[in-house]
Structure formats: C-alpha cells, structure tokens
Design an enzyme around this catalytic site. Sequence first.
Site, PDB file in Angstrom:
ATOM      1  N   ASP A  66      72.994 -60.899 -34.143  1.00 32.71           N
ATOM      2  CA  ASP A  66      73.824 -60.595 -32.973  1.00 32.71           C
ATOM      3  C   ASP A  66      73.174 -59.651 -31.965  1.00 32.71           C
ATOM      4  OD1 ASP A  66      73.894 -58.349 -34.530  1.00 32.71           O
ATOM      5  OD2 ASP A  66      76.051 -58.062 -34.453  1.00 32.71           O
ATOM      6  N   GLU A  67      71.890 -59.358 -32.131  1.00 37.63           N
ATOM      7  CA  GLU A  67      71.200 -58.480 -31.185  1.00 37.63           C
ATOM      8  C   GLU A  67      69.818 -59.027 -30.852  1.00 37.63           C
ATOM      9  OE1 GLU A  67      73.003 -54.002 -32.052  1.00 37.63           O
ATOM     10  OE2 GLU A  67      70.851 -54.317 -31.905  1.00 37.63           O
ATOM     11  N   ASP A 112      73.802 -57.155 -27.166  1.00 40.86           N
ATOM     12  CA  ASP A 112      74.602 -57.086 -28.384  1.00 40.86           C
ATOM     13  C   ASP A 112      75.831 -57.967 -28.212  1.00 40.86           C
ATOM     14  OD1 ASP A 112      75.532 -55.763 -30.996  1.00 40.86           O
ATOM     15  OD2 ASP A 112      77.197 -55.324 -29.647  1.00 40.86           O
TER      16      ASP A 112
END
Length: 419
Positions: A116-117, A16
């Site tokens: 974002d992950e 993350d």
Amino acid sequence: MFDYSKLPIRNVLCLDMKSFFASVEAVERGLDPMETLLVVVANKNRKGSVVLAASPKMKELYGIKTGSRFFEIPVNNKQIHIVESRMALYVNYASKVIQILEKFAPYEAIDVYSIDESWICTDGTEKLFGNRWEVARKIRETIYEETGLPSCIGIGPNKFLAKVILDIEAKKNGIAECKYKDVEDKLWPQKVEAIWGIGKRMQKNLNRMGIFKVGELATTPLNKLKERFGVMGEQLYWHSWGVDLSPVIQDWEFEEEQKSISTGITLMSDYGGEDTEIVILELCEEIGLRLRQSFLQCKTVYLGIEYSKDIGGGFGHSHTMNDYSCISNQIYKECISLFRKYYQGFPVRKVSVAVSNLQNFDNLQLKLFDEENQRDLSLSFALDEVKNKYGKHSIFKGVSLFKNATAKERANKIGGHNK
C-alpha cells in the site's frame, strides 16, 4: 545550520493508500471508505485474531487500528462491518494502483515499498503533468476515479523526507511537502518514535541518552551516535537533518544471486512429533518445487523448530549433503534425520525449512543422477507440470488429507492470510 546546497533536489512523492485493506473491502461493498465502520481481521472465529486494517472512522471513534485484537472490537454495534482478509483481492487492487502510477512515471521511477505504499520520482514529467503538487493531485484523483480508494501523498527532495512528511502531515491533510529548509520547523519538533525507521527498541536507547525529539538527535555529535549505534547511528544523524542519498531511480539490470530458499509455518495449535513430520514433508514439497522452478539445486538443508510458548525454546540445525539435489524427498529425508536427532518430544508450534549452498543446474547435470534419482526427478517434473498448468495446489500428497496437515489450508492463503 547544515549546508544543503550540494545535495540533490528531486521531485519524490510517497504514496500511501489510506487503510488499504479496509478501504478495498468498503469499495467492494459499495460503501464510503472514509465514513464506514469496517475492520479486517485474520480470522473471525478467534477472539485473539489480529486486526489487519481498520477504516479511518473506526480509528477515530473506537481507537481500533492495525495490530488491535478482535476482542477489542465492540461487536454489538451492528453498524460495524467485521470481515476476514482476502489477500488475492488486495493484491489485485494494488496492481491496479501500480498501473495507474505507470501513467505518470516510468516503471524504473516507481519504487514499491509495500502493498500500500510506493515512491514515485516525477523528475522530467513537468511538461506532461505539471509541478510536483499538480502531479500529486492528479495521481490521487485518478486512483479515486478508477478504484474508489482514498490515498495521501508526501512530497520531498528525497525518499526519507517524502515518507516522513507523509506520516506526520499528509495522512491528515491529503498532500504535504517538506523541503530541506523546512526540516528544522517540521521535523525537529517531532518525537523520535514518530520518525520512519525508529522502532520501540531504538526509541528506548535514544531516550536513555536524553534524546526525545528529532532536533535533539540532530544536535547530538555524529561520533557519539556512531560509537553507540555504529552505521545505524550515522544514518539516524543524517536523517535528523533530512539527508537521504538512496537512489530514486531503480536499476533493474542488477540481479543479486539467490543464496537461499526458505519457508515456514506457525501452527494453529500444538503439534506432536508425528504430525510435525507431516508438516515438514509439506514444507519440503514446497521447497523442492521452488528449487526446480528456479533451475537450482541445494546442498545444505536447514530445519528450525520452535516449541509451544509454555515450553519455550526449540532448535535449528543444518546438514550439508554429499551431492546437490532439487528432489523434495531427499530434502525431506535430511530434515527428518535432523528432527529425529534433536527433537525432545515437546509440543511444536512453528516449523521452518530452508536450503542454501545453491547452484544452477542444466540437463547435462541432471543426466548424472543415478537411476533412482532420475525416476524421482522425472516424477517431480511431471507433478510440476500439473501444478504449473492447474495451480501449485492442484495436487497434494495423500498425507495432506490428514487432520493436522496444513498444505490445503495454506493453499487458501497469501502471505499467511486468507485469499
């Protein structure tokens, strides 16, 4: 206690990027992402604008987080940086992160969950980068060295446990791990709403059944959960025990046939019928371009309209044409026919256009078009060439220059947000 001995044990990392949009904006300004007071909003000119990201310090000191509103930000504090989103910049940084991950694992072992992950399976890389903890540290260090962005990583034997431990521990500690033997101690004491995949609606349903903690979910009979929630109930049960059999290596050879193409827009103000027709035209132009770029034709056209919140309601109807088409004007004619048939004169706030019943086309099929359609098609492909060369927003229809047209504004956005 559950017997985990027959379950696969993989080395799965869940990465993350901490407060991603806000961290990127901080780095771009030469600021420390972890210490800077910074908020990213969709539109600084609207008090009700949504906060898209907030730096960790903003969350800690002011409780401002993703989903908060612009008017909640203490704007009188001159130390707070309030910036509008720049999606093209974030996509560029996200690409850099993926390129870094490819240094540690093959592409098929990387599953990008969101901007974002990502999940990364590091099986077989031990001799190159060390064990799962060592490679997790190296990934974080490399990302920080090459981009300046902070990150955190959850480690587990499957995707679910890697993601869950990321959320409940790693976001505070940087790196955390949950093995099967840790499920009872680390997972079961958590409230059900803290677990990935359980939203507010499911939380309320579980609470009504007397289930508030993950441990209580795990001890609820499987048949009771299946009877209440169907397949979702079975998934909830296995997840409460830390069981997840979803693949950690992606099969990129599988290609699902595309069944529909859609687009839509939520308008910034209430639109009347005439202005709405301009928006419909712009959306049909986009649909036509996407059809031709994919070498597809459609036969069924759908139009969805939502009225202003004060009115409520709307309509959604579809029509199947006699022949297949990839010409924007034909799709527009079908949409306008539907609009004029069902529109009740109320203020419009959202417009959606979709096409389905798709099939591939080739040059022979295109030659079967009549003379008028051949002319329209030739013009469409000529305009497509211009857009492919200079950008899809390099040329507009004249109506897109009208006051309430949206194409020019949408040209400056990615995913509905500013570039």
